[in-house]
Write a protein that holds these residues in place. Sequence first.
Motif, PDB file in Angstrom:
ATOM      1  N   THR A 617       0.851  -1.199   0.000  1.00 27.31           N
ATOM      2  CA  THR A 617       0.000   0.000   0.000  1.00 27.31           C
ATOM      3  C   THR A 617       0.877   1.234   0.000  1.00 27.31           C
ATOM      4  O   THR A 617       1.970   1.236   0.586  1.00 27.31           O
ATOM      5  N   PRO A 618       0.438   2.318  -0.637  1.00 30.25           N
ATOM      6  CA  PRO A 618       1.246   3.553  -0.657  1.00 30.25           C
ATOM      7  C   PRO A 618       1.462   4.090   0.754  1.00 30.25           C
ATOM      8  O   PRO A 618       0.568   4.040   1.609  1.00 30.25           O
ATOM      9  N   ALA A 619       2.658   4.581   1.006  1.00 30.96           N
ATOM     10  CA  ALA A 619       2.971   5.157   2.311  1.00 30.96           C
ATOM     11  C   ALA A 619       2.476   6.595   2.373  1.00 30.96           C
ATOM     12  O   ALA A 619       2.459   7.309   1.371  1.00 30.96           O
ATOM     13  N   GLY A 643       7.113   5.284   7.613  1.00 34.09           N
ATOM     14  CA  GLY A 643       8.517   5.042   7.312  1.00 34.09           C
ATOM     15  C   GLY A 643       8.870   5.421   5.880  1.00 34.09           C
ATOM     16  O   GLY A 643       8.005   5.785   5.077  1.00 34.09           O
ATOM     17  N   GLY A 644      10.182   5.367   5.595  1.00 33.06           N
ATOM     18  CA  GLY A 644      10.640   5.730   4.257  1.00 33.06           C
ATOM     19  C   GLY A 644      12.124   6.030   4.266  1.00 33.06           C
ATOM     20  O   GLY A 644      12.883   5.379   5.010  1.00 33.06           O
ATOM     21  N   PRO A 680      12.245   3.738   9.944  1.00 33.50           N
ATOM     22  CA  PRO A 680      10.968   3.077  10.229  1.00 33.50           C
ATOM     23  C   PRO A 680       9.907   4.140  10.550  1.00 33.50           C
ATOM     24  O   PRO A 680      10.222   5.329  10.640  1.00 33.50           O
ATOM     25  N   PRO A 681       8.672   3.747  10.720  1.00 29.57           N
ATOM     26  CA  PRO A 681       7.642   4.723  11.092  1.00 29.57           C
ATOM     27  C   PRO A 681       7.983   5.422  12.412  1.00 29.57           C
ATOM     28  O   PRO A 681       8.629   4.861  13.290  1.00 29.57           O
ATOM     29  N   GLY A 682       7.553   6.680  12.504  1.00 27.68           N
ATOM     30  CA  GLY A 682       7.744   7.422  13.736  1.00 27.68           C
ATOM     31  C   GLY A 682       8.582   8.665  13.565  1.00 27.68           C
ATOM     32  O   GLY A 682       8.911   9.093  12.454  1.00 27.68           O
ATOM     33  N   LYS A 683       8.946   9.239  14.722  1.00 27.63           N
ATOM     34  CA  LYS A 683       9.775  10.433  14.730  1.00 27.63           C
ATOM     35  C   LYS A 683      11.225  10.037  15.001  1.00 27.63           C
ATOM     36  O   LYS A 683      11.483   9.212  15.875  1.00 27.63           O
ATOM     37  N   HIS A 684      12.155  10.661  14.277  1.00 28.19           N
ATOM     38  CA  HIS A 684      13.553  10.253  14.376  1.00 28.19           C
ATOM     39  C   HIS A 684      14.479  11.462  14.279  1.00 28.19           C
ATOM     40  O   HIS A 684      14.140  12.486  13.676  1.00 28.19           O
TER      41      HIS A 684
END
Length: 703
Positions: A617-619, A643-644, A680-684
Amino acid sequence: SPFWTPYVFAGQPQIADPQSMIFSPPFLLLALLDAAPSLWAADVTLLAMVLLGSAALMLWFRDQGWHWAGALIAALAFGWGASMAWRIQHIGPVLSLATLPIAMLCLDRALARRSILYGAAAGLVAAAIVLGRDQVALLEIYLLAALAAWRVLTAPNPLEAARAGLLPLAAGAVCALAVIIVPVTLTALLAADSNRPEIDYLGAGRGSLHPALLLTFIAPDLFGASGRMEDYWGPPSFAWSDSGLFIAQNVGVLYIGAVPLLLVLLAGLRGQLWAREVRFFTVAAAVMLLYALGWYTPVFRAFYALLPGVSLYRRPADATFLIGALAAILAGYAAHRLFSEPKAAIPRKQALTAGGVILAALLLAVVLALWRASLPRISLPLGMAALTFAAAAALLFWARPRMLLNPMLAGTALAAFTVLDLAYHNGPNGASALPPATYDVLEPATRNATIAILKSKVVQNATRRDRIELAGLGFHWPNASLTHSLENTLGYNPVRLRTYSEATGAGDHVGLPDQREFSPLFPSYRSTLADLLGLRFIATGAPIESMDRKLKAGDLPLVARTADGFIYENTSALDRVLFATKAQAADFAGLLRDGNWPAVDFKSTVLLEQPPATRATPARPGQAKIVSYHNTEIVLAADSPDGGWLVLNDIWHPWWFAEVNGRPAEILRANVLFRAVALPPGKHTARFTFRPLAGAWAQLRKP
């Protein structure tokens, strides 16, 4: 930190670049004393080193037991003769040559006194030469090694001399190795990844010294080297376009002064230059001359094939630095013999032969000028050369009997004449020095309108850091970005990262409008790569459409017109930091070759050589911003629901390391030239750090 600079070629590892002068002791000291030294301070530092080297040569003469007048003549010819004067703006080679007498002094004292301390000093000074990492330094190291071998082999008891010199030489080797191992390793790794890992024989040969330039021993400005390029008629030039050479007009000037040259001729005709105490330097001068002549003799091909390091350099004519230095030593020795043997007559035949050599050279110059239709240009330089040599001969005739009765008067007169001679013939000129106002743009406090406008227009915020380009504005302009902290896509440097050069068409320099070359991947200022680089402002010395044939007038908005040229804006330039939710496979080698970018939106898609499998599925879109940005440390923040890839449009290089939330992360090469890290998904929080030692060590450990 100066170890990585973002201000030229969109990013360059300065720590590995010899031209950065980071490891040059005198300029390191200057930087410690003054964080923003003026051009005057840089000039004084360089000239102080020339003076120090000349003084060291006088001390070395004293150690040899040679006459003080010879030492003084040698020092003058060394410091202000040949390439030392005519190529004074080539700071690296000048520093290398200025250090040579200091190394000779320490080396000879180490061997003569069996001194470990002087051996260590010789090693440290030799290391300072090696840190220049230029061709002059390479030749000097070969010269010093040969001198050490000569001293041992010609000693009364060579075996005992070898035993006695073992510890001093070993101390020198250890000290030198300790100093040079890191900088030289870094430079070797840079060279391997650069646009010139080595120079082929033809490329090197194009930097040969044309035999006609040997006439500059007699008349330094014979070919007009001190004037405008269009008035120069020596090889190579518009008047001499069939030489196949590629060297600057001041490379081949060899003048060391009329008195020193006459002394060398007379001593050579009398056989004095073959005396055991000076024979090494006579042979060395001949070898350096053969090296400089390059492809005009078969000897250079042997040097190129057999001597390590020679294939790294493209201009054997750089040996003119050593030719000048060795000729100065021979001239000083010739003066020593004259002053030490004041009662010995100079045979009339030898004096006439020396004069005949000068006269023959002057006549040959006339013949060449006739051949090249340049006779009107030689009247002044040839006339001044004839007058100078006539006056020098008369002075030697006058001084000869006074060397016995009043050597101080004779020596002072010869030295004073040499000072005036070199001041006139080798003094500042259009090839070696211009008024300070010419280089005002390089001063930190310049009021140049072009620089002021660029500084006012460039944006640096949470996502955007505009790059600029300085093209066709003049020879000294490309590196003005270093002074003014403007992030430039070009610069002035013979050594550049190979991939970047292939991708952008960046050459050594871009001082003239027609020197801006484009590439398949960067075919125009309106191109994908120009946008990815964030190249927003282009300052040119000519209308941009005359440099970029793919543009029409008005394609890029004209921001300003200054006395220097034109400033244009590329309004489609992308942000420095992006967040991609999709990765697509790409053949980077193929892109560099054909320039066919895939049709993707680079604001959301990143090109990788080996991307992971596509998501089902598209992010959802993510966000990225710059928290802090410094030369060698960049901190970014990213927020992505699914994520990306965090994309930083800075040049990828193996000495950069990344951490994500404090943990090591792999830096991926993205979009051919740039950096990305997977998130990954989230704040970084992502931190990019330039660590050249760790990066170099990792490269060396790779199988």
